[in-house]
Design a protein around this motif. Structure first.
Motif, PDB file in Angstrom:
ATOM      1  N   SER A  19     -26.305  76.328-153.586  1.00 33.93           N
ATOM      2  CA  SER A  19     -25.189  75.799-154.249  1.00 33.93           C
ATOM      3  C   SER A  19     -25.418  75.963-155.972  1.00 33.93           C
ATOM      4  O   SER A  19     -24.572  75.880-156.723  1.00 33.93           O
ATOM      5  N   ILE A  22     -31.159  80.605-157.728  1.00 34.34           N
ATOM      6  CA  ILE A  22     -31.290  81.714-157.035  1.00 34.34           C
ATOM      7  C   ILE A  22     -30.370  81.935-155.678  1.00 34.34           C
ATOM      8  O   ILE A  22     -29.964  82.953-155.286  1.00 34.34           O
ATOM      9  N   ARG A  42     -27.634  69.559-150.563  1.00 31.68           N
ATOM     10  CA  ARG A  42     -27.165  68.344-150.322  1.00 31.68           C
ATOM     11  C   ARG A  42     -25.817  68.012-150.792  1.00 31.68           C
ATOM     12  O   ARG A  42     -25.420  66.787-150.811  1.00 31.68           O
ATOM     13  N   ALA A  68     -32.396  69.788-146.454  1.00 36.69           N
ATOM     14  CA  ALA A  68     -33.422  70.655-145.619  1.00 36.69           C
ATOM     15  C   ALA A  68     -34.804  70.156-145.771  1.00 36.69           C
ATOM     16  O   ALA A  68     -35.640  70.766-145.007  1.00 36.69           O
ATOM     17  N   ASN A  94     -34.571  79.170-149.379  1.00 37.10           N
ATOM     18  CA  ASN A  94     -34.453  79.012-150.842  1.00 37.10           C
ATOM     19  C   ASN A  94     -34.633  77.824-151.250  1.00 37.10           C
ATOM     20  O   ASN A  94     -35.250  77.323-152.435  1.00 37.10           O
ATOM     21  N   TYR A 159     -46.741  71.415-155.112  1.00 37.97           N
ATOM     22  CA  TYR A 159     -45.784  72.421-155.212  1.00 37.97           C
ATOM     23  C   TYR A 159     -46.617  73.782-154.982  1.00 37.97           C
ATOM     24  O   TYR A 159     -46.172  74.551-154.056  1.00 37.97           O
ATOM     25  N   LYS A 163     -46.170  76.174-151.610  1.00 39.39           N
ATOM     26  CA  LYS A 163     -45.897  77.370-151.807  1.00 39.39           C
ATOM     27  C   LYS A 163     -46.932  78.326-151.252  1.00 39.39           C
ATOM     28  O   LYS A 163     -46.479  79.510-150.849  1.00 39.39           O
ATOM     29  N   ILE A 192     -37.734  81.889-163.804  1.00 41.70           N
ATOM     30  CA  ILE A 192     -36.438  82.060-163.523  1.00 41.70           C
ATOM     31  C   ILE A 192     -35.554  81.210-164.182  1.00 41.70           C
ATOM     32  O   ILE A 192     -35.695  79.944-164.102  1.00 41.70           O
ATOM     33  N   THR A 194     -33.164  78.586-164.256  1.00 39.38           N
ATOM     34  CA  THR A 194     -32.297  77.901-163.235  1.00 39.38           C
ATOM     35  C   THR A 194     -32.801  76.431-163.861  1.00 39.38           C
ATOM     36  O   THR A 194     -33.462  76.008-164.561  1.00 39.38           O
TER      37      THR A 194
END
Ligand SMILES: NC(=O)c1ccc[n+]([C@@H]2O[C@H](COP(=O)([O-])OP(=O)(O)OC[C@H]3O[C@@H](n4cnc5c(N)ncnc54)[C@H](OP(=O)(O)O)[C@@H]3O)[C@@H](O)[C@H]2O)c1
Length: 260
Positions: A19, A22, A42, A68, A94, A159, A163, A192, A194
């Motif tokens: 949505s 990335i 969501r 997810a 993603n 995190y 990852k 990045i 975002t």
């Protein structure tokens, strides 16, 4: 100029976290490369906006509202994609989240929220997609990890652990599923531009945020934050035949940040 090895013409791609950020850049690029695209996250209105961008490229799109990190909904995401777009050839895992929780202060809730979305949900969504791909001639899976999965992040250990696990899940599934003509690869983005990246500065007083962001970009050898389309470009390489002899790999896309 036509580049058939990078083409996704005739393919159906499913992009989680599609949505914004990335995921949005990847959805639009994949549509430009010829794919029909299912985006999931969501919030339906945000997804519909991206689905419209895909349709503006002349491709079909569907928006699937789903969490997810909840295992009972994952099969439904794959089923809807197959039913409404006629198949599933490419999965981009993603969707991801993080929250501030140094190890001394970590609570089980924070751990579970990150692990369920960033690792467990992703593993089982790949399983659901992988079963379909196995039964229909193969496919490609692209996982979005992070440089934090390679080098530990100080205040978000869950995190980093998730990852890092994703990098290994990529290798495990690549080895197991090669015989089904399924390739599984991974991208480890650096910083990045975002919403997720900007959340890193949200705890700072507003007047300090720009300076902190500037300092962060100066630590990157290329001296800038990346753009979402620079991750989408790598995803297209892994999703398409351009990477037909590559599986189980993680490509770091970080402007050189991990080198220093
Ligand atoms: N930006 C960076 O600097 C950076 C660096 C390394 C790795 N990454 C990774 O890149 C991926 C994309 O992040 P981004 O930077 O593009 O972040 P973003 O702009 O915040 O986008 C995150 C996407 O994930 C969705 N999402 C979040 N929680 C979800 C859930 N529980 N279920 C389903 N969808 C959910 C969001 O939609 P809703 O909130 O509406 O559900 C949104 O579509 C993540 O895996 C992230 O870890 C980003």
């Amino acid at each position: 100029m036509e580049l058939p090895r990078f083409s996704l013409a005739g393919k159906v791609a499913l992009i989680t976290g599609g949505s914004r950020g990335i995921g949005e850049a990847t959805a639009v690029l994949f549509a430009q490369a010829g794919a029909d695209v299912a985006v999931t996250s969501r919030k339906l209105p945000d997804l519909e906006r991206v689905a419209d961008l895909v349709r503006a490229e002349g491709r079909r799109a569907i928006a699937i509202e789903a969490h997810a990190g909840r295992m009972d909904g994952l099969q439904g995401i794959v089923d809807r994609t197959v039913e409404e777009l006629g198949g599933l050839d490419v999965l981009v895992n993603n969707a991801g989240t993080s929250n501030y929780a140094p190890s001394m202060e970590m609570e089980e809730r924070a751990w579970d929220a990150v692990m369920n979305l960033d690792l467990k949900g992703l593993f089982f969504l790949s399983q659901a997609a992988g079963r379909h791909m196995r039964d229909h001639g193969g496919g490609t899976i692209v996982n979005i990890s992070s440089v934090d999965g390679v080098r530990p992040a100080r205040t978000t250990p869950h995190y980093s652990i998730a990852k890092a696990g994703l990098i290994m899940a990529t290798k495990c599934q690549a080895v197991e599923w090669a015989e089904h003509n399924i390739r599984v690869n991974c991208i480890a983005p650096g910083s990045i531009e975002t919403r997720l990246y900007n959340a890193n500065f949200a705890l700072l007083p507003e007047e300090d945020r720009a300076a902190a962001k500037d300092a962060s970009s100066r630590r990157v050898p290329q001296s800038r934050i990346g753009d979402p389309h620079e991750i989408a470009d790598a995803a297209l390489y892994f999703a398409s035949d351009a990477s037909s002899y590559v599986t189980g790999q993680t490509l770091v896309v970080d402007g050189g940040r991990l080198l220093v």
